[in-house]
Each structure stands twice: as C-alpha cells, then as structure tokens.
Design a protein around this motif. Structure first.
Motif, PDB file in Angstrom:
ATOM      1  N   GLN A  30      -5.673 -13.240  12.177  1.00  0.00           N
ATOM      2  CA  GLN A  30      -5.879 -13.165  10.731  1.00  0.00           C
ATOM      3  C   GLN A  30      -4.720 -12.438  10.050  1.00  0.00           C
ATOM      4  OE1 GLN A  30      -9.711 -11.714   9.354  1.00  0.00           O
ATOM      5  NE2 GLN A  30     -10.734 -12.574  11.155  1.00  0.00           N
ATOM      6  N   GLU A  31      -4.254 -11.358  10.679  1.00  0.00           N
ATOM      7  CA  GLU A  31      -3.171 -10.587  10.066  1.00  0.00           C
ATOM      8  C   GLU A  31      -1.904 -11.427   9.939  1.00  0.00           C
ATOM      9  OE1 GLU A  31      -0.621  -6.437  10.662  1.00  0.00           O
ATOM     10  OE2 GLU A  31      -2.379  -6.860  11.925  1.00  0.00           O
ATOM     11  N   GLU A  32      -1.605 -12.227  10.951  1.00  0.00           N
ATOM     12  CA  GLU A  32      -0.428 -13.095  10.880  1.00  0.00           C
ATOM     13  C   GLU A  32      -0.522 -14.045   9.689  1.00  0.00           C
ATOM     14  OE1 GLU A  32      -0.316 -15.049  14.622  1.00  0.00           O
ATOM     15  OE2 GLU A  32       0.211 -13.244  15.773  1.00  0.00           O
ATOM     16  N   ASP A  33      -1.698 -14.639   9.513  1.00  0.00           N
ATOM     17  CA  ASP A  33      -1.882 -15.596   8.412  1.00  0.00           C
ATOM     18  C   ASP A  33      -1.863 -14.899   7.058  1.00  0.00           C
ATOM     19  OD1 ASP A  33      -2.068 -17.728  10.167  1.00  0.00           O
ATOM     20  OD2 ASP A  33      -4.248 -17.594  10.339  1.00  0.00           O
ATOM     21  N   VAL A  82      -6.190  -8.633  -3.505  1.00  0.00           N
ATOM     22  CA  VAL A  82      -6.679  -8.599  -2.131  1.00  0.00           C
ATOM     23  C   VAL A  82      -6.436  -9.956  -1.485  1.00  0.00           C
ATOM     24  CG1 VAL A  82      -8.685  -8.342  -0.630  1.00  0.00           C
ATOM     25  CG2 VAL A  82      -8.459  -6.898  -2.647  1.00  0.00           C
ATOM     26  N   LEU A  83      -5.868  -9.929  -0.280  1.00  0.00           N
ATOM     27  CA  LEU A  83      -5.647 -11.146   0.489  1.00  0.00           C
ATOM     28  C   LEU A  83      -6.539 -11.108   1.730  1.00  0.00           C
ATOM     29  CD1 LEU A  83      -1.714 -11.263   0.484  1.00  0.00           C
ATOM     30  CD2 LEU A  83      -3.295 -12.019  -1.308  1.00  0.00           C
ATOM     31  N   ALA A  84      -7.188 -12.235   2.023  1.00  0.00           N
ATOM     32  CA  ALA A  84      -8.038 -12.332   3.211  1.00  0.00           C
ATOM     33  C   ALA A  84      -7.935 -13.741   3.766  1.00  0.00           C
ATOM     34  CB  ALA A  84      -9.482 -11.986   2.875  1.00  0.00           C
ATOM     35  N   TYR A  85      -8.424 -13.911   4.995  1.00  0.00           N
ATOM     36  CA  TYR A  85      -8.342 -15.244   5.607  1.00  0.00           C
ATOM     37  C   TYR A  85      -9.252 -16.222   4.876  1.00  0.00           C
ATOM     38  CZ  TYR A  85      -8.016 -18.887   9.119  1.00  0.00           C
ATOM     39  OH  TYR A  85      -7.799 -20.087   9.737  1.00  0.00           O
ATOM     40  N   THR A  86     -10.510 -15.842   4.660  1.00  0.00           N
ATOM     41  CA  THR A  86     -11.446 -16.655   3.882  1.00  0.00           C
ATOM     42  C   THR A  86     -12.299 -15.729   3.036  1.00  0.00           C
ATOM     43  OG1 THR A  86     -13.161 -16.604   5.595  1.00  0.00           O
ATOM     44  CG2 THR A  86     -11.622 -18.452   5.667  1.00  0.00           C
ATOM     45  N   LYS A  87     -13.059 -16.308   2.113  1.00  0.00           N
ATOM     46  CA  LYS A  87     -13.942 -15.516   1.259  1.00  0.00           C
ATOM     47  C   LYS A  87     -14.985 -14.764   2.098  1.00  0.00           C
ATOM     48  CE  LYS A  87     -16.278 -14.090  -2.342  1.00  0.00           C
ATOM     49  NZ  LYS A  87     -16.829 -15.048  -3.320  1.00  0.00           N
ATOM     50  N   ASN A  88     -15.551 -15.449   3.111  1.00  0.00           N
ATOM     51  CA  ASN A  88     -16.604 -14.782   3.882  1.00  0.00           C
ATOM     52  C   ASN A  88     -16.066 -13.741   4.856  1.00  0.00           C
ATOM     53  OD1 ASN A  88     -15.802 -16.361   6.150  1.00  0.00           O
ATOM     54  ND2 ASN A  88     -17.141 -18.026   5.450  1.00  0.00           N
ATOM     55  N   ARG A  89     -14.738 -13.604   4.976  1.00  0.00           N
ATOM     56  CA  ARG A  89     -14.206 -12.451   5.705  1.00  0.00           C
ATOM     57  C   ARG A  89     -14.420 -11.187   4.881  1.00  0.00           C
ATOM     58  NH1 ARG A  89     -15.025 -13.077  10.208  1.00  0.00           N
ATOM     59  NH2 ARG A  89     -16.301 -14.709   9.294  1.00  0.00           N
ATOM     60  N   LEU A  90     -14.371 -11.338   3.538  1.00  0.00           N
ATOM     61  CA  LEU A  90     -14.650 -10.197   2.668  1.00  0.00           C
ATOM     62  C   LEU A  90     -16.131  -9.861   2.689  1.00  0.00           C
ATOM     63  CD1 LEU A  90     -12.479 -10.735  -0.538  1.00  0.00           C
ATOM     64  CD2 LEU A  90     -12.316  -8.887   1.105  1.00  0.00           C
ATOM     65  N   GLU A 108      -9.509  -6.094 -13.417  1.00  0.00           N
ATOM     66  CA  GLU A 108      -8.462  -7.109 -13.240  1.00  0.00           C
ATOM     67  C   GLU A 108      -8.156  -7.430 -11.782  1.00  0.00           C
ATOM     68  OE1 GLU A 108      -6.926  -8.770 -15.861  1.00  0.00           O
ATOM     69  OE2 GLU A 108      -8.485  -7.771 -17.006  1.00  0.00           O
ATOM     70  N   ALA A 109      -9.113  -7.246 -10.884  1.00  0.00           N
ATOM     71  CA  ALA A 109      -8.876  -7.565  -9.472  1.00  0.00           C
ATOM     72  C   ALA A 109      -8.794  -9.071  -9.262  1.00  0.00           C
ATOM     73  CB  ALA A 109      -9.999  -6.986  -8.615  1.00  0.00           C
ATOM     74  N   GLN A 110      -7.943  -9.478  -8.298  1.00  0.00           N
ATOM     75  CA  GLN A 110      -7.798 -10.894  -7.929  1.00  0.00           C
ATOM     76  C   GLN A 110      -7.875 -11.023  -6.412  1.00  0.00           C
ATOM     77  OE1 GLN A 110      -4.758 -13.234 -10.262  1.00  0.00           O
ATOM     78  NE2 GLN A 110      -4.036 -11.169 -10.790  1.00  0.00           N
ATOM     79  N   TYR A 111      -8.383 -12.168  -5.963  1.00  0.00           N
ATOM     80  CA  TYR A 111      -8.593 -12.400  -4.535  1.00  0.00           C
ATOM     81  C   TYR A 111      -7.974 -13.736  -4.140  1.00  0.00           C
ATOM     82  CZ  TYR A 111     -12.150  -9.082  -6.032  1.00  0.00           C
ATOM     83  OH  TYR A 111     -12.794  -8.028  -6.615  1.00  0.00           O
ATOM     84  N   PHE A 112      -7.199 -13.715  -3.057  1.00  0.00           N
ATOM     85  CA  PHE A 112      -6.548 -14.925  -2.576  1.00  0.00           C
ATOM     86  C   PHE A 112      -6.830 -15.087  -1.083  1.00  0.00           C
ATOM     87  CE2 PHE A 112      -4.212 -13.443  -6.246  1.00  0.00           C
ATOM     88  CZ  PHE A 112      -4.055 -14.612  -7.000  1.00  0.00           C
ATOM     89  N   TYR A 113      -7.010 -16.343  -0.660  1.00  0.00           N
ATOM     90  CA  TYR A 113      -7.448 -16.621   0.706  1.00  0.00           C
ATOM     91  C   TYR A 113      -6.510 -17.609   1.397  1.00  0.00           C
ATOM     92  CZ  TYR A 113     -11.539 -14.734  -1.602  1.00  0.00           C
ATOM     93  OH  TYR A 113     -12.385 -13.944  -2.341  1.00  0.00           O
ATOM     94  N   VAL A 114      -6.356 -17.412   2.698  1.00  0.00           N
ATOM     95  CA  VAL A 114      -5.553 -18.333   3.513  1.00  0.00           C
ATOM     96  C   VAL A 114      -6.233 -19.700   3.568  1.00  0.00           C
ATOM     97  CG1 VAL A 114      -4.631 -18.769   5.829  1.00  0.00           C
ATOM     98  CG2 VAL A 114      -4.646 -16.440   4.909  1.00  0.00           C
TER      99      VAL A 114
END
Length: 538
Positions: A30-33, A82-90, A108-114
């Motif tokens: 996950q960290e690599e992605d 915040v960056l995560a692999y998918t939403k359900n990882r959060l 103003e938080a934003q979330y982005f997923y692999v």
C-alpha cells in the motif's frame, strides 16, 4: 487536478485488517502505491500513518491510534490532504465516514485514493454519493462475517479442522507453499513423536507427578510445543485437557449429523457449545481425560480472601513491573544483582487468638513455571505498602503540569515541549496584558482584540497538545488536568495498573532490615519507602 494540488502537503494512511504472520507485507505494498499517487498529484507526503492488523469494520471496536491521531492533525492543520489505497482502508464505519465529511466541510480536508473514486466532499452532491458508498462498505464485512460463521459451523458439523495454529500431536508436513512461504500440513494425521510426548504426560500425571516436575524434565530434554516454545505449568495442563484429543462420545448426538460419517476413532471437534466427531484420531479415551481432570483440579491452589472464600484471582497493582533489587547468594552468580521479576505471593500467619492472617506480598520468585531458575528468592515486601507508596508518587506526578509531556510518544516529545512552552508564554503574555490594561496602557477595544487573539492561539495549542498525547493515554481517558485523584479510588484495578504503566517503567524493591522504619506514620506498615526505587518512563 495535479495543478491545483502541486506543492501541497499530504498525509498517507495505510491499514490492513488481518496480518496473521506479522510481516506487514500488505501495508508495504500500500505504501508503494500511495507514494506513487503522491508523485502523480504533485503533493508532498509529510507523514505516513499506519494501523497494521487492525480492522475498521462495523464488526469491531478496535482502537486505531494512528487514524485518530491523523484525524486530529487534519483539524489543526496545516495538512489538509489524505492519500489512501481505497476508501475502505480509511474506514467502513458510517459514523467515522461522517467525521471525514465534517473535516471536508469545515476544515477543507480532501481525500484521494489509489483505487476508487476520489470525491470532493466539500460538494453536497458528492457527499450524498459518498454516504451511499459508505453504507455499502459497512454492509460488506457484515455479509462476509455471516458467511464465515456459517462456514465455521458447517466445518464443525463435518468434523473438519478450521485452520489456525497447529494442534500439538497433529499435522505432519506434506509440502511447501512458495506463495505464503510456509509448510503445508495434514491436520488429520498425527506426528508420532508428539503423540508419544502426550501419552507420557498422561501417564506421569495419572501416576501423581507434579506438572512442575514433568516440564522441568521436558526442558532438559528440549521438548517444545507446536509453536517451538518451552512447556510451562499452565500450558501443560491446557494441552493435556484439550478436548480435541478425546474420543468422541456419540451418546445422545443427532443421528443425521454429518460428523458421524467420520471414522469411529475420531477425536472431538468443539464448536462453541457443540461437540462433533472429528476427522482426526483421538489420543485419550474419555475415562483418561476425566481422570486427568480430577488430578489437575485436585491440585488447584486458591487465594484466600477475607471471609474464607477461595477464588482463583489475584489483585496486585504492580504485577509485571516490580523488580528484585537483591543479590544472588549460594549460587554461581553470588554477589551479582538479581533483577528478577517480583510476583504477587500471599502468605498466611497464625495469630495468638487462633485465627489466620493473610498478607499480600511481592516476592522474588525462585523458579519460573517452565522449570528454569528466575531469581535470588531473598527479597519480600508487603504489597499494600508498596502499592500505596507507588500510587502516591504516580498521583503526585499526574498533578504536575509536565504530565502531558511525559505522556507524549517519543516522536512527539520535542513538539510537546514546544507546545507547553508556547502555552506558558501565552499565559504570561495574557497576565502582562491585563496588568497593562489596568494601568491604562491600552484602549478597551484594542485590549479585547489582543486578548481574543491570545485565546484563539491558546485554544489551538491545547487542541494540538491533546493530539500529541499518546494513543494509550487517550484510550484510557486519563485526565491530565489534576483530576486523577478524584476518580482513582473508584476506578478498577486493571485501569489503575494501565495508568501506572503510562509513566512507570519498573519498580525496584531493594532488600532492607525488617522493623527498621514505619510508614506513613507510627501506626502504619513496617516499611521503609527509601528501599523502593521507581524508574520513570520519562
């Protein structure tokens, strides 16, 4: 998208629910992605948060320290991405999803997923879609849990092994799995050398040998458990009384149960309150099992409490962190510092009126439960006195304004020190400002603006201070404002012990002369607090 985010700061968040082998391979991938995603977006990763082997589904109440820390940091800034692999990882929990939405709306938080859609939750229409997806994410693990429970029940009724740790005596190696990098075993056949050990244990137990005698012998012979550990007194008993080894008794069992198709030589498959005939062979007859139970239970030791009742429980506040400060005598370690762990060990004394007095003590133990030598066995101290002294020192420490810094994790200590210093400076500035206003040096409106600015800065620093306090302290809801004394007396012993361990590394009990001093006054215990050394964590 990349142009609008170029150069902004971001957090990465990694999580995997089940890391059985503890190798963190899932979160490493996950960290690599996530790092690759950061490069694509043009953001700068300032910290990677990770909760490995912790579920985020509605089926669990597990505390996620890094997740909670990250959510707190998003509130105070300056990082808002915040960056995560998918939403359900959060998260998969709707209530936590609402927290993400609030951070987007008001901070103003934003979330982005692999993998998956990255919705801007600052927009109302996106929040509606996100809530629908959150409900689906919450339902999925619940559906999977129901299927898994149904499969476990089916396996039990067919007498099958349900995976997990290998049972001692069973599971010869039949191959190797290169993907999982571990051996493949046959759980329905025996390991002859281990069956021999089990039968020896049965024979010697029924002959009257004590557990301690047997496991000391096994230690010398280097006999190990299925996980490669040394045998201990408790582990020996639990193993020999494991129902998996016992011949299945079909009396009263439903005749249409699929387990009865298994060979009549099968052991017992236990599933909650149900018993089924297993596919693996039994080791002990039911009569042998019951005879061993009688032998073990007849030797059970009970702690004697006031009123004469016997309960298998102990109540020692400092279990696990007391250390012997004595020296070895009459051994090849003569004169050396002992350093052995001291254990709670009660002792009874006959009184002149014929009654019995029970006294709780911390004692340096001579033998470990696996048969190896532990300590010098020459230092003993009254538990009530030791616990009262250490408790008072801990409460005094929690009364100190510096307790917040003491509770900060190691990587937050520097920032916590800065925050405490800034808070002190703001307080001093506020007092000076009040004095200047009283002396007529400021107009009323100017004074209000300056005080308001200080209040806002003070509130922001207090919020950050709370976020810097260790996750363990947060989970225990420990007051750091001097209020610990008010709740101490009514708190549970387990909670008190956890609080003590937040600040105490160990308590060293040094040898001393009996009757040398009374504490806390002439009517107190025969106890010298100078012989107690507290090693603080910070």
């Amino acid at each position: 998208m990349q142009g609008t985010l170029e150069g902004q700061l971001a957090f990465g968040y990694l999580r995997i629910s089940d890391d059985v082998e503890g190798r963190k391979l899932g979160v490493k991938r996950q960290e690599e992605d996530v790092r690759e995603l950061a490069a694509q977006l043009g953001v700068t990763l300032v910290r990677i948060y990770c909760d490995n082997d912790i579920s985020a589904s509605t089926n669990t109440t597990e505390y996620r320290p890094d997740y909670e820390d990250m959510m707190g940091q998003l509130k105070v800034g300056p990082v808002k991405i915040v960056l995560a692999y998918t939403k359900n990882r959060l998260t998969r929990k709707p209530e936590e999803n609402e927290q993400l939405i609030k951070l987007a709306r008001f901070h103003e938080a934003q979330y982005f997923y692999v993998r998956g859609h990255s919705l801007d939750l600052r927009v109302s229409a996106n929040r509606k879609m996100d809530r629908i997806q959150a409900a689906l994410d919450a339902g999925m693990p619940e559906d999977l849990q129901e299927l898994a429970l149904r499969k476990k029940l089916q396996n039990a009724r067919e007498g099958k092994w349900d995976g997990g740790r290998r049972t001692f005596g069973y599971g010869p190696v039949i191959g190797y799995d290169p993907v999982k990098e571990r051996e493949i075993i046959d759980p329905y056949n025996v390991r002859d050398e281990e069956i021999t050990v089990l039968k020896e244990g049965k024979r010697r137990t029924l002959a009257g040998d004590a557990q301690f005698t047997i496991i000391r012998d096994w230690k010398v012979r280097e006999l190990k458990t299925s996980t490669g550990c040394d045998w201990t007194v408790g582990r020996f008993k639990r193993t020999l009384l494991n129902e998996s080894y016992v011949e299945f008794d079909p009396t009263g069992h439903p005749t249409d149960c699929p387990c009865l198709k298994n060979p009549e030589t099968g052991g017992t498959r236990v599933h909650k309150d149900e018993r089924h005939r297993a596919k693996w062979p039994f080791v002990f007859t039911r009569a042998e099992h019951e005879a061993m139970s009688v032998m073990f239970n007849s030797r059970e030791k009970y702690w004697v409490h006031k009123g004469g009742s016997g309960v298998k429980a102990r109540s020692y506040l400092l279990s696990g962190i007391t250390e012997c400060g004595g020296t070895w005598r009459n051994t090849n370690k003569k004169g050396q510092y002992c350093g052995g762990v001291m254990y709670g060990q009660g002792k009874t004394y006959p009184l002149a009126d014929g009654s019995i007095k029970y006294q709780r003590r911390y004692a340096c133990k001579k033998w470990d439960k696996d048969g190896s030598r532990l300590g010098c066995c020459s230092v003993f101290r009254i538990a009530d006195a030791v616990e009262a002294f250490v408790t008072e020192q801990v409460l005094y420490r929690f009364d100190s304004p510096a307790i917040a810094q003491a509770l900060a994790p190691a990587d937050n200590e520097l920032r916590m020190a800065e925050v405490i210093q800034e808070l002190a400076e703001l307080q001093a500035r506020r007092e000076v400002l009040a004095a200047e206003y009283a002396a007529g040096e400021h107009e009323k409106d100017d004074y209000r603006v300056m005080v308001g600015t200080i209040k806002n800065q003070f509130a922001a620093l207090e919020t950050e201070k709370k976020q810097l306090i260790s996750a363990k302290a947060k989970s225990l809801a420990v007051p750091t404002d001097g209020g610990l004394r008010q709740i101490w007396e009514t708190a549970s012993l387990d909670w008190k012990a956890s609080v003590v361990k937040l600040v105490v590394e160990k308590v060293i009990i040094h040898p001393g002369l009996p009757g040398a001093k009374k504490w806390p006054d002439k009517n107190g215990w025969v106890f010298d607090p100078d012989r107690i050394e507290i090693v603080w964590l910070h």
